[in-house]
Scaffold this active site. Structure first.
Site, PDB file in Angstrom:
ATOM      1  CB  CYS A   3      41.907  16.319 140.324  1.00  0.00           C
ATOM      2  SG  CYS A   3      40.972  15.450 142.442  1.00  0.00           S
ATOM      3  CG  HIS A  98      38.682   8.967 147.719  1.00  0.00           C
ATOM      4  ND1 HIS A  98      39.480   9.400 147.771  1.00  0.00           N
ATOM      5  CD2 HIS A  98      37.997   7.508 147.637  1.00  0.00           C
ATOM      6  CE1 HIS A  98      40.000   7.708 146.996  1.00  0.00           C
ATOM      7  NE2 HIS A  98      38.933   7.252 147.526  1.00  0.00           N
TER       8      HIS A  98
HETATM    9  P1  AMP Z   1      40.305   4.373 145.767  1.00  0.00           P
HETATM   10  O1  AMP Z   1      40.418   2.722 145.653  1.00  0.00           O
HETATM   11  O2  AMP Z   1      40.260   4.316 147.289  1.00  0.00           O
HETATM   12  O3  AMP Z   1      40.968   5.741 145.111  1.00  0.00           O
HETATM   13  O4  AMP Z   1      38.755   4.807 145.649  1.00  0.00           O
HETATM   14  C1  AMP Z   1      38.601   5.031 144.594  1.00  0.00           C
HETATM   15  C2  AMP Z   1      36.587   5.442 144.064  1.00  0.00           C
HETATM   16  O5  AMP Z   1      36.261   6.149 143.049  1.00  0.00           O
HETATM   17  C3  AMP Z   1      36.295   3.833 143.693  1.00  0.00           C
HETATM   18  O6  AMP Z   1      35.688   3.062 144.396  1.00  0.00           O
HETATM   19  C4  AMP Z   1      35.819   4.364 142.683  1.00  0.00           C
HETATM   20  O7  AMP Z   1      34.507   3.593 142.317  1.00  0.00           O
HETATM   21  C5  AMP Z   1      35.070   5.511 142.263  1.00  0.00           C
HETATM   22  N1  AMP Z   1      34.850   6.687 141.652  1.00  0.00           N
HETATM   23  C6  AMP Z   1      36.257   7.289 139.853  1.00  0.00           C
HETATM   24  N2  AMP Z   1      35.549   7.410 139.809  1.00  0.00           N
HETATM   25  C7  AMP Z   1      34.430   8.052 140.201  1.00  0.00           C
HETATM   26  C8  AMP Z   1      33.062   9.119 139.705  1.00  0.00           C
HETATM   27  N3  AMP Z   1      33.329  10.091 138.217  1.00  0.00           N
HETATM   28  N4  AMP Z   1      32.136   9.121 140.128  1.00  0.00           N
HETATM   29  C9  AMP Z   1      32.209   8.447 141.617  1.00  0.00           C
HETATM   30  N5  AMP Z   1      32.946   7.639 141.750  1.00  0.00           N
HETATM   31  C10 AMP Z   1      33.650   7.810 141.536  1.00  0.00           C
HETATM   32 ZN    ZN Z   2      41.386  17.287 143.408  1.00  0.00          ZN
END
Ligand code: AMP
Ligand code: ZN
Length: 112
Positions: A3, A98
């Site tokens: 994860c 999140h």
């Molecule tokens: P969701 O589509 O609601 O699951 O949002 C996931 C979010 O995580 C997206 O806005 C991505 O840009 C962000 N994300 C994915 N990997 C990372 C990372 N390593 N650091 C910061 N944000 C991330």
């Molecule tokens: Zn997790």
């Protein structure tokens, strides 16, 4: 468990942290969709907001208790939006709960 947000919480993957305590972490989204785009997560793995229950609801409380301070620190005095995506129809791409904190401009009126 593989994860990415657990790895960020453990410091195994770098992130731009804007707030942290023993239970939660807030960091900048790597692909921002607004001038301010912060993700707030519990350090403990919860797959989505659909996984909130009596045992872990205190973590949601902890997140929302700290969002006003996180938002103020990011300069969101004119307001902001909190979003959490759940599952396929909700377009959740990272399966660790999140909360997106979005702001820094007038956001779109439509939510979907
Ligand atoms: P969701 O589509 O609601 O699951 O949002 C996931 C979010 O995580 C997206 O806005 C991505 O840009 C962000 N994300 C994915 N990997 C990372 C990372 N390593 N650091 C910061 N944000 C991330
Ligand atoms: Zn997790």
């Amino acid at each position: 468990m593989d994860c990415i947000f657990c790895k960020i919480a453990a410091g195994e993957i770098p992130s731009t942290k804007v707030f942290e305590n023993d239970k939660i972490l807030a960091f900048n989204d790597v692909n921002p969709q607004a001038p301010v785009h912060i993700l707030v997560i519990p350090k403990e793995h919860i797959a989505s907001a659909d996984g909130i229950n009596a045992d872990n609801a205190h973590l949601v409380s902890e997140i929302f208790k700290n969002i006003p301070q996180i938002a103020a620190q990011a300069g969101l005095e004119n307001g902001y939006r909190i979003i959490t995506n759940i599952g396929n129809d909700g377009c959740q791409s990272v399966k660790h709960m999140h909360f997106h904190v979005l702001g820094g401009k007038k956001l779109a009126e439509k939510m979907c």
